[in-house]
Scaffold this active site. Sequence first.
Site, mmCIF file in Angstrom:
data_model
loop_
_atom_site.group_PDB
_atom_site.id
_atom_site.type_symbol
_atom_site.label_atom_id
_atom_site.label_comp_id
_atom_site.label_asym_id
_atom_site.label_seq_id
_atom_site.Cartn_x
_atom_site.Cartn_y
_atom_site.Cartn_z
ATOM 1 N N GLY A 195 -46.014 33.819 22.416
ATOM 2 C CA GLY A 195 -46.215 32.536 21.723
ATOM 3 C C GLY A 195 -46.340 31.400 22.727
ATOM 4 O O GLY A 195 -45.580 31.340 23.691
ATOM 5 N N ARG B 59 -50.709 38.402 22.417
ATOM 6 C CA ARG B 59 -49.729 39.491 22.493
ATOM 7 C C ARG B 59 -50.561 40.765 22.560
ATOM 8 O O ARG B 59 -51.201 41.133 21.585
ATOM 9 C CB ARG B 59 -48.814 39.475 21.265
ATOM 10 C CG ARG B 59 -47.956 38.208 21.183
ATOM 11 C CD ARG B 59 -46.909 38.280 20.089
ATOM 12 N NE ARG B 59 -45.993 37.133 20.167
ATOM 13 C CZ ARG B 59 -46.014 36.097 19.324
ATOM 14 N NH1 ARG B 59 -46.869 36.045 18.348
ATOM 15 N NH2 ARG B 59 -45.139 35.112 19.477
ATOM 16 N N ASP C 179 -39.480 37.209 26.045
ATOM 17 C CA ASP C 179 -38.927 38.528 26.389
ATOM 18 C C ASP C 179 -39.948 39.663 26.294
ATOM 19 O O ASP C 179 -39.950 40.564 27.128
ATOM 20 C CB ASP C 179 -37.639 38.828 25.609
ATOM 21 C CG ASP C 179 -37.816 38.795 24.109
ATOM 22 O OD1 ASP C 179 -38.900 38.385 23.643
ATOM 23 O OD2 ASP C 179 -36.871 39.186 23.405
ATOM 24 N N THR D 285 -40.797 29.848 26.211
ATOM 25 C CA THR D 285 -40.659 30.123 24.772
ATOM 26 C C THR D 285 -39.854 29.010 24.122
ATOM 27 O O THR D 285 -38.872 28.523 24.697
ATOM 28 C CB THR D 285 -39.954 31.476 24.505
ATOM 29 O OG1 THR D 285 -39.555 31.527 23.128
ATOM 30 C CG2 THR D 285 -38.707 31.693 25.362
ATOM 31 N N ASP E 65 -37.972 29.429 21.724
ATOM 32 C CA ASP E 65 -36.789 30.010 21.064
ATOM 33 C C ASP E 65 -35.488 29.923 21.890
ATOM 34 O O ASP E 65 -34.407 30.055 21.341
ATOM 35 C CB ASP E 65 -37.038 31.482 20.726
ATOM 36 C CG ASP E 65 -38.242 31.682 19.833
ATOM 37 O OD1 ASP E 65 -38.593 30.739 19.105
ATOM 38 O OD2 ASP E 65 -38.826 32.777 19.865
ATOM 39 N N ASP F 221 -34.274 32.188 23.768
ATOM 40 C CA ASP F 221 -33.563 33.442 23.496
ATOM 41 C C ASP F 221 -33.510 34.347 24.727
ATOM 42 O O ASP F 221 -33.551 35.562 24.611
ATOM 43 C CB ASP F 221 -34.230 34.178 22.323
ATOM 44 C CG ASP F 221 -35.711 34.431 22.558
ATOM 45 O OD1 ASP F 221 -36.262 33.884 23.534
ATOM 46 O OD2 ASP F 221 -36.319 35.170 21.766
ATOM 47 N N ARG G 237 -37.194 32.715 15.966
ATOM 48 C CA ARG G 237 -37.159 34.184 15.843
ATOM 49 C C ARG G 237 -35.739 34.643 15.549
ATOM 50 O O ARG G 237 -35.165 34.193 14.573
ATOM 51 C CB ARG G 237 -37.717 34.836 17.114
ATOM 52 C CG ARG G 237 -38.290 36.225 16.875
ATOM 53 C CD ARG G 237 -38.820 36.826 18.153
ATOM 54 N NE ARG G 237 -40.048 36.208 18.589
ATOM 55 C CZ ARG G 237 -41.259 36.527 18.146
ATOM 56 N NH1 ARG G 237 -41.394 37.481 17.264
ATOM 57 N NH2 ARG G 237 -42.333 35.916 18.588
ATOM 58 N N ALA H 255 -27.160 17.103 10.330
ATOM 59 C CA ALA H 255 -27.287 18.008 9.170
ATOM 60 C C ALA H 255 -25.905 18.359 8.635
ATOM 61 O O ALA H 255 -24.954 18.540 9.407
ATOM 62 C CB ALA H 255 -28.033 19.273 9.579
HETATM 63 O O1 F6P Z 1 -41.467 33.041 19.777
HETATM 64 C C1 F6P Z 1 -42.006 31.833 19.357
HETATM 65 C C2 F6P Z 1 -42.230 31.835 17.859
HETATM 66 O O2 F6P Z 1 -42.785 30.583 17.487
HETATM 67 C C3 F6P Z 1 -41.003 32.158 17.019
HETATM 68 O O3 F6P Z 1 -40.132 31.061 16.887
HETATM 69 C C4 F6P Z 1 -41.645 32.606 15.737
HETATM 70 O O4 F6P Z 1 -40.788 33.508 15.040
HETATM 71 C C5 F6P Z 1 -42.882 33.318 16.209
HETATM 72 O O5 F6P Z 1 -43.162 32.841 17.518
HETATM 73 C C6 F6P Z 1 -44.086 33.113 15.345
HETATM 74 O O6 F6P Z 1 -45.112 33.898 15.859
HETATM 75 P P1 F6P Z 1 -46.635 33.765 15.405
HETATM 76 O O7 F6P Z 1 -47.194 32.527 16.034
HETATM 77 O O8 F6P Z 1 -47.280 34.998 15.933
HETATM 78 O O9 F6P Z 1 -46.655 33.663 13.920
#
Ligand code: F6P
Length: 327
Positions: A16, A77, A108, A131, A133, A135, A177, A192
């Site tokens: 991504g 990907r 990752d 990323t 995320d 993560d 994710r 929030a």
């Molecule tokens: O890893 C980055 C991310 O934006 C995640 O937060 C999300 O789950 C995923 O990619 C979405 O992927 P795609 O763009 O393939 O729908």
Amino acid sequence: MGNKKVSKIGVLTSGGDAPGMNAAIRAVVRTGLYHGLEVFGIMRGYSGMIDDDIFPMNSRSVANIIQRGGTVLKTARSMEFMEHAGRKIAYENLKKRGIDGLVIIGGDGSFKGAQKFSNEFDIPCIGLPGTIDKDIAGSDFTIGFDTAVNTAVGAIDKIRDTADAHDRLFIVEVMGRDAGYIALHSGISTGAENILIPETETDIEALISSLSEQEKRKKLVNIIVVAEGDKYGANEISTIIKKRLPQADTRVCILGHIQRGGSPTCLDRLIASRMGFAAVECLLNGTNNVMVGILNNQLHYTPLDHAIKAKQKISEDWLNIVKILAS
Ligand code: F6P
């Protein structure tokens, strides 16, 4: 670690996209050129390596991109790269140009590919965590996270305005994710009332009783931030709340891919520049199979397999902050 010196390096973005990737590409290219290396751009991540979509870059190739979201090298990907046969074709394409080092900017999944590739073939690989995320272990920040959080914060602030005008309860779903960092940081920063993340067990009864309690106190505006990786998504939470608290005027907003776009923040540009610079130094020092991160404002090098497996833990402090400040 190894001691093979490099003279021609390739750079790619994979997985991504994340804001700040362009700043990282720019840093890799300019640092490589500064050290007298030839630098090649590889289009669409590992797919471009297999399709031989590789081109020489110069200082001008990365002019005027530091402020742009997305990635000028595009990203993908690649399924083919998961197979040995695909990786072999990719290797042949690098070899025929004499490319002897790679910088992979991605998450990752991209690091798993890099690790396999550098174990099978004699090409050192350095990873940069790109990323939204966050993560990945071994870095306090990943390239794109800060921009994504700021985008989410801007959006949630706007949602609060309309929630306030109508005395509504909003459930906002953010990306990440399997990780809850975007939810945690954006939720705390927007005040929030509840934040639901995959790292902690979501207790529906506790959520309902906290909403009822707030209602008793005439607190009618509520923002619940839900990470997409939480056990319950925003829609499911909304269904449960509508059933249990039918009097609440509930709406759902899924922020989605806007969190991936936009001009990178200053922080993302800075960390991307620093990491890109350090990645080239790693290749020059003969380092292989590591991810460049930043921990406590210092450059930090983590073996790729550790960065992938370890993930980042969310500390108790953060969870307490959420509980106490949202009351
Ligand atoms: O890893 C980055 C991310 O934006 C995640 O937060 C999300 O789950 C995923 O990619 C979405 O992927 P795609 O763009 O393939 O729908």
